[in-house]
Design a protein around this motif. Structure first.
Motif, PDB file in Angstrom:
ATOM      1  N   ASP A  97       0.828  -1.238   0.043  1.00 54.79           N
ATOM      2  CA  ASP A  97       0.022  -0.033   0.251  1.00 54.79           C
ATOM      3  C   ASP A  97       0.971   1.111   0.066  1.00 54.79           C
ATOM      4  O   ASP A  97       0.574   1.990  -0.669  1.00 54.79           O
ATOM      5  CB  ASP A  97      -0.955  -0.081   1.058  1.00 54.79           C
ATOM      6  CG  ASP A  97      -1.800  -1.110   1.141  1.00 54.79           C
ATOM      7  OD1 ASP A  97      -2.113  -1.616   0.342  1.00 54.79           O
ATOM      8  OD2 ASP A  97      -2.489  -1.620   2.450  1.00 54.79           O
ATOM      9  N   THR A  98       2.027   1.222   1.028  1.00 57.97           N
ATOM     10  CA  THR A  98       2.837   2.389   0.812  1.00 57.97           C
ATOM     11  C   THR A  98       4.391   1.992   0.938  1.00 57.97           C
ATOM     12  O   THR A  98       4.612   0.930   1.068  1.00 57.97           O
ATOM     13  CB  THR A  98       2.435   3.167   2.342  1.00 57.97           C
ATOM     14  OG1 THR A  98       2.747   2.298   3.291  1.00 57.97           O
ATOM     15  CG2 THR A  98       1.223   3.727   2.373  1.00 57.97           C
ATOM     16  N   TRP A  99       5.138   3.003   0.636  1.00 56.48           N
ATOM     17  CA  TRP A  99       6.757   2.706   0.932  1.00 56.48           C
ATOM     18  C   TRP A  99       6.703   2.390   2.449  1.00 56.48           C
ATOM     19  O   TRP A  99       6.358   3.295   3.138  1.00 56.48           O
ATOM     20  CB  TRP A  99       7.424   3.662   0.334  1.00 56.48           C
ATOM     21  CG  TRP A  99       7.278   3.692  -1.229  1.00 56.48           C
ATOM     22  CD1 TRP A  99       6.827   4.668  -1.990  1.00 56.48           C
ATOM     23  CD2 TRP A  99       7.685   2.834  -2.320  1.00 56.48           C
ATOM     24  NE1 TRP A  99       6.619   4.567  -3.195  1.00 56.48           N
ATOM     25  CE2 TRP A  99       7.187   3.424  -3.473  1.00 56.48           C
ATOM     26  CE3 TRP A  99       8.351   1.640  -2.258  1.00 56.48           C
ATOM     27  CZ2 TRP A  99       7.569   2.697  -4.703  1.00 56.48           C
ATOM     28  CZ3 TRP A  99       8.693   1.064  -3.344  1.00 56.48           C
ATOM     29  CH2 TRP A  99       8.117   1.442  -4.600  1.00 56.48           C
ATOM     30  N   PRO A 100       7.778   1.463   2.802  1.00 56.97           N
ATOM     31  CA  PRO A 100       7.831   1.446   4.288  1.00 56.97           C
ATOM     32  C   PRO A 100       8.690   2.800   4.657  1.00 56.97           C
ATOM     33  O   PRO A 100       9.775   3.130   4.058  1.00 56.97           O
ATOM     34  CB  PRO A 100       8.784   0.093   4.501  1.00 56.97           C
ATOM     35  CG  PRO A 100       9.456  -0.026   3.285  1.00 56.97           C
ATOM     36  CD  PRO A 100       8.387   0.768   1.987  1.00 56.97           C
ATOM     37  N   VAL A 101       8.346   3.293   5.964  1.00 55.49           N
ATOM     38  CA  VAL A 101       9.121   4.267   6.566  1.00 55.49           C
ATOM     39  C   VAL A 101      10.544   3.891   6.761  1.00 55.49           C
ATOM     40  O   VAL A 101      11.582   4.951   6.568  1.00 55.49           O
ATOM     41  CB  VAL A 101       8.674   4.509   8.088  1.00 55.49           C
ATOM     42  CG1 VAL A 101       9.299   5.635   8.863  1.00 55.49           C
ATOM     43  CG2 VAL A 101       7.136   5.166   7.730  1.00 55.49           C
ATOM     44  N   SER A 102      10.888   2.519   7.227  1.00 57.08           N
ATOM     45  CA  SER A 102      12.369   2.391   7.342  1.00 57.08           C
ATOM     46  C   SER A 102      13.081   2.176   6.039  1.00 57.08           C
ATOM     47  O   SER A 102      14.519   1.959   5.924  1.00 57.08           O
ATOM     48  CB  SER A 102      12.348   0.991   8.124  1.00 57.08           C
ATOM     49  OG  SER A 102      11.681  -0.123   7.191  1.00 57.08           O
ATOM     50  N   GLY A 103      12.295   2.093   4.897  1.00 55.73           N
ATOM     51  CA  GLY A 103      12.971   1.899   3.600  1.00 55.73           C
ATOM     52  C   GLY A 103      13.210   0.492   3.277  1.00 55.73           C
ATOM     53  O   GLY A 103      13.966   0.186   2.393  1.00 55.73           O
ATOM     54  N   LEU A 104      13.123  -0.519   4.242  1.00 57.51           N
ATOM     55  CA  LEU A 104      13.271  -1.865   4.034  1.00 57.51           C
ATOM     56  C   LEU A 104      12.254  -2.868   3.749  1.00 57.51           C
ATOM     57  O   LEU A 104      11.264  -2.538   4.617  1.00 57.51           O
ATOM     58  CB  LEU A 104      14.186  -2.259   5.236  1.00 57.51           C
ATOM     59  CG  LEU A 104      15.284  -1.646   5.534  1.00 57.51           C
ATOM     60  CD1 LEU A 104      15.854  -2.160   7.107  1.00 57.51           C
ATOM     61  CD2 LEU A 104      16.434  -1.691   4.528  1.00 57.51           C
TER      62      LEU A 104
END
Length: 188
Positions: free
Chosen positions: A63-70
């Motif tokens: 749904d979204t890009w992860p906040v952690s970037g992982l």
């Protein structure tokens, strides 16, 4: 994060002839059954180990890009990222450059690092991101560890011999666990 199978393996880990030899079947009357049992045995070993044996194409949907970037990849071993796109508010697919991703193929489960500054936000709140990957030990049977091929043989024989036995009498042999245990991918 769901993973959708786009294309299964180009071949099974056992040919029909190899399976018939292993099962000691010398007639052709059950070829269709044995072929379907080979596929079922491979899928069972893949489920037990959380590994794809022979290369397959999968789509990871988010749904979204992860906040952690992982992004932990649910199909393993991860071999490569082949495409990515986001869906905009109008429903059009926008290709995302593969330079925005780094695949860590050395770890299990595989990990994708996303450069959040280089990827557009999806315009759709649900399933707005798709990342296509290849997972597996390689494109050919020769790349699959021999213990996993033996596990497929064991499951195949079990399915063939116990096709009419429901319940606990149909439990897998204990030796199967010894074959697959070293290859299990743990969940994060």
């Amino acid at each position: 994060m769901p993973a959708l199978l786009l294309a299964g393996p180009p071949a099974e880990p056992l040919s029909l002839a190899e399976a018939k030899t292993y099962l000691r079947v010398d007639h052709d009357a059950e070829d269709a059954l044995i072929a379907s049992l080979i596929t079922a045995a491979r899928a069972t070993v893949e489920a037990l180990t959380r590994r794809v044996l022979i290369d397959q194409s999968w789509r990871l949907v988010r749904d979204t890009w992860p906040v952690s970037g992982l992004i932990a990849v649910p199909v393993n071993p991860l071999r490569e990222i082949v495409a990515a796109h986001v869906v905009d508010a109008a429903g059009a697919e926008i290709e995302v450059s593969l330079a925005a991703f780094t695949a860590n193929i050395a770890r299990l489960p595989g990990l994708i690092r996303v450069d959040r500054a280089a990827v557009p936000a999806p315009g759709r709140a649900v399933a707005g991101i798709a990342i296509d990957v290849i997972a597996g030990h390689g494109p050919e049977v020769d790349h699959v560890p021999s213990s996993l091929i033996e596990a497929v043989r064991l499951v195949l024989a079990h399915f063939y011999e116990h096709r009419d036995v429901p319940g606990p009498g149909a439990a897998f042999p204990a030796s199967l666990d010894a074959l697959v245990a070293p290859f299990r991918v743990t969940r994060l």
